[in-house]
Scaffold this active site. Structure first.
Site, short mmCIF file in Angstrom:
data_model
loop_
_atom_site.label_atom_id
_atom_site.label_comp_id
_atom_site.label_asym_id
_atom_site.label_seq_id
_atom_site.Cartn_x
_atom_site.Cartn_y
_atom_site.Cartn_z
N GLU A 87 -47.28 28.23 25.97
CA GLU A 87 -46.35 27.88 27.03
C GLU A 87 -47.05 27.35 28.30
O GLU A 87 -46.67 26.32 28.86
CB GLU A 87 -45.58 29.17 27.34
CG GLU A 87 -44.57 29.14 28.40
CD GLU A 87 -44.34 30.55 28.97
OE1 GLU A 87 -44.95 31.53 28.49
OE2 GLU A 87 -43.56 30.63 29.92
N ILE B 207 -50.11 33.58 19.08
CA ILE B 207 -49.77 34.67 18.15
C ILE B 207 -48.36 35.16 18.44
O ILE B 207 -47.73 35.76 17.60
CB ILE B 207 -50.76 35.84 18.22
CG1 ILE B 207 -50.76 36.52 19.60
CG2 ILE B 207 -52.15 35.42 17.81
CD1 ILE B 207 -51.38 37.91 19.59
N ASP B 208 -47.84 34.89 19.66
CA ASP B 208 -46.54 35.44 20.05
C ASP B 208 -45.36 34.74 19.36
O ASP B 208 -44.26 35.27 19.34
CB ASP B 208 -46.34 35.32 21.58
CG ASP B 208 -47.46 36.00 22.35
OD1 ASP B 208 -48.09 36.90 21.79
OD2 ASP B 208 -47.70 35.62 23.51
N MET C 14 -48.87 43.24 20.30
CA MET C 14 -48.74 42.21 21.35
C MET C 14 -47.45 41.41 21.16
O MET C 14 -46.62 41.75 20.32
CB MET C 14 -49.95 41.29 21.33
CG MET C 14 -51.16 41.88 22.00
SD MET C 14 -52.50 40.67 22.06
CE MET C 14 -53.58 41.45 23.27
N GLN D 209 -55.44 41.64 16.98
CA GLN D 209 -54.41 40.75 16.42
C GLN D 209 -54.74 39.27 16.63
O GLN D 209 -54.16 38.40 16.00
CB GLN D 209 -53.05 41.03 17.10
CG GLN D 209 -52.53 42.41 16.78
CD GLN D 209 -51.54 42.89 17.83
OE1 GLN D 209 -50.35 42.81 17.63
NE2 GLN D 209 -52.03 43.38 18.96
N ARG D 210 -55.64 38.98 17.55
CA ARG D 210 -55.99 37.58 17.84
C ARG D 210 -57.31 37.16 17.21
O ARG D 210 -57.62 35.97 17.19
CB ARG D 210 -56.09 37.39 19.35
CG ARG D 210 -54.77 37.33 19.99
CD ARG D 210 -54.71 36.61 21.30
NE ARG D 210 -55.85 36.46 22.12
CZ ARG D 210 -55.86 36.72 23.43
NH1 ARG D 210 -54.78 37.18 24.00
NH2 ARG D 210 -56.93 36.49 24.15
O1 F6P Z 1 -50.12 35.21 24.53
C1 F6P Z 1 -51.00 35.85 23.68
C2 F6P Z 1 -51.32 37.24 24.15
O2 F6P Z 1 -52.20 37.84 23.22
C3 F6P Z 1 -50.11 38.13 24.42
O3 F6P Z 1 -49.56 38.66 23.25
C4 F6P Z 1 -50.70 39.14 25.36
O4 F6P Z 1 -49.73 39.72 26.21
C5 F6P Z 1 -51.67 38.33 26.17
O5 F6P Z 1 -51.98 37.18 25.40
C6 F6P Z 1 -52.94 39.07 26.51
O6 F6P Z 1 -53.70 38.23 27.31
P1 F6P Z 1 -55.24 38.48 27.67
O7 F6P Z 1 -56.04 38.18 26.45
O8 F6P Z 1 -55.52 37.53 28.76
O9 F6P Z 1 -55.37 39.90 28.04
#
Ligand code: F6P
Length: 342
Positions: free
Chosen positions: A103, A127-128, A170, A274-275
Site C-alpha cells: 500500500e 504477506i497481509d 501478522m 511469517q515473512r
Molecule cells: O505489512 C507487512 C507486515 O509484516 C505487517 O503484517 C506488520 O504489521 C508489519 O509489516 C510489521 O512491520 P515491521 O517489519 O516494520 O515491524
C-alpha cells in the site's frame, strides 16, 4: 530503455522471483538494461544503486528477502523528495521505474506518476494480502504456510499440558493470515481486526474445548481489538507512513483468559518468521508471472498501472485503484469459519 527497480516496505517471500522474471524477459526479449535501487524509495532519493542484470538475479528464485534491500522511506516526508528522485533518475538515465511494494510503496508510485509524470509500473506484494484490485499478493501464501505449520506444532504441545495457546499472527488491519491459517490449522477460535471480539465469548469457546478434552488454540491477528477497549499495543511508535507498530494483543488476551477461566494460557507471537525464508511454489508462480507482466507493461508504456491477479489471469489496474482502500475480510467469510469455534 533503462529500467529502475526497487522493493519497498516490509520484505516478503517472492520479491527476488519478481526481479528475476523482470530482468530475464526484459534483457532476453526487449534488450532493456536494468538498475537496482537499494532500500525502497531511499535508493532513488539518495542515488544509491546496485547492478541488476541476469547474473545478479541467477539463483534467486527460491530466496526469501530481497537482494535490493527494503525500507519504509517515504519520499513525500523528505525535503525536496520528489525533485531529488527526478534528478537521480535523470542522472542515472533511468527511463522508467518498477516499484514492488504494498500500500505505501505503491501509494508513492501512484502519486509520482499521477502528479509528477514519473513513469512507474507497480507490482503488488505483501504477506497481509490487503491490497484491493488483486485477488492475491505474493508472500501471503508463504505466511499462511508458516502460521499453519506453527499451529499444527502448537496443538501437540498444548494437548500435552492441557493449556490454552494463543497464537498472534501478522496482517496489520486485515485478518487474512489469521483466517486462512486458523481455518487450515483447526483453531478453537479466530479473532480478526474486522470484527471486535468479546473476551467472555472467547473464554466460553476455550472452556467448551477443554470439556471435549482438547486443548484450545486461539488464533488472533495482531490488529484485532476487544469489544470494550482500544487497540492493545506493546509499543506505540509509528513508521514514516504513520502506521503504528502492532503486536501485544495476544499476550494481553492470554492473561485475560487465564484470569477469567483459571486455565493456564500462553502466547506465541509468530512475528517476522511469517515473512522470512523461501517462498512457497504458489508465491514463486505468482511473483514470476507478475514480473513477466510488469515488464510487458513497461514495453507498452502503460504508466501508472499495477499488475494484478484476477482469477488465474494477470491484468493491469491503475495503481491508485489498488491503494485507495484496504481489502479486508468479508463478514460472510468470517461467519463461515465460526462453525468451528468452541
Ligand atoms: O505489512 C507487512 C507486515 O509484516 C505487517 O503484517 C506488520 O504489521 C508489519 O509489516 C510489521 O512491520 P515491521 O517489519 O516494520 O515491524
Amino acid at each position: 530503455m533503462r529500467v529502475g527497480v526497487l522493493t519497498g516496505g516490509g520484505d516478503c517471500p517472492g520479491l527476488n522471483a519478481v526481479m528475476r522474471a523482470v530482468v530475464r524477459k526484459g534483457v532476453q526479449e526487449y534488450d532493456y538494461e536494468f538498475l537496482g535501487f537499494r532500500d525502497g524509495w531511499r535508493g532513488p532519493l539518495e542515488g544509491d544503486t546496485v547492478r541488476l542484470d541476469i547474473p545478479a538475479v541467477r539463483g534467486t528464485l527460491p530466496r526469501g528477502g530481497t537482494i535490493l534491500g527494503s525500507s519504509r522511506t517515504n519520499p513525500f516526508k523528505e525535503e525536496n523528495g520528489v525533485r531529488r528522485i527526478q534528478d537521480n533518475l535523470a542522472k542515472f538515465e533511468v527511463d522508467a521505474l518498477i516499484a514492488i511494494g504494498g500500500e505505501d510503496t505503491l501509494g508513492v508510485a501512484a502519486r509520482l506518476t499521477d502528479e509528477f509524470g514519473v513513469k512507474c509500473i507497480g507490482v503488488p506484494k505483501t504477506i497481509d494480502n490487503d491490497l484491493s484490485a488483486t485477488d492475491y499478493t505474493f508472500g501471503f501464501d508463504t505466511a499462511v504456510n508458516v502460521a499453519t505449520e506453527a499451529i499444527d506444532r502448537l496443538h501437540t504441545t498444548a494437548e500435552s499440558h492441557m493449556r490454552v495457546l494463543v497464537v498472534e499472527v501478522m496482517g496489520r488491519h486485515a485478518g487474512w493470515i489469521a483466517l486462512h491459517s486458523g481455518l487450515a490449522g483447526g483453531a478453537n477460535c479466530i479473532l480478526i481486526p474486522e470484527r471486535r471480539f468479546d473476551v467472555d465469548e472467547v473464554c466460553g469457546y476455550v472452556q467448551s474445548r477443554f470439556k471435549a478434552s482438547y486443548a484450545p488454540i486461539v488464533v488472533i491477528a495482531e490488529g484485532a481489538m476487544p469489544k470494550d477497549g482500544d487497540m492493545v499495543l506493546k509499543d506505540d511508535s509509528h513508521d514514516s507512513f504513520g502506521h503504528v507498530r502492532l503486536s501485544g494483543v495476544g499476550e494481553w488476551l492470554a492473561k485475560e483468559i487465564e484470569k477469567r477461566t483459571g486455565k493456564e494460557a500462553r502466547t506465541t507471537v509468530l512475528g517476522h518468521t511469517q515473512r522470512g525464508g523461501t517462498p512457497t511454489p504458489f508465491d514463486r508462480w505468482l511473483a514470476t508471472r507478475f514480473g513477466l507482466h510488469a515488464i510487458d507493461a513497461v514495453r507498452d508504456e502503460d504508466w501508472g498501472k499495477m499488475v494484478a491477479l484476477e482469477g488465474t489471469r494477470i491484468v493491469r489496474v491503475p495503481i491508485s485503484e489498488a491503494t485507495a482502500q484496504l481489502k479486508t475480510v468479508d463478514p460472510e467469510l468470517y461467519e463461515e469459519a465460526s462453525v468451528f469455534f468452541g
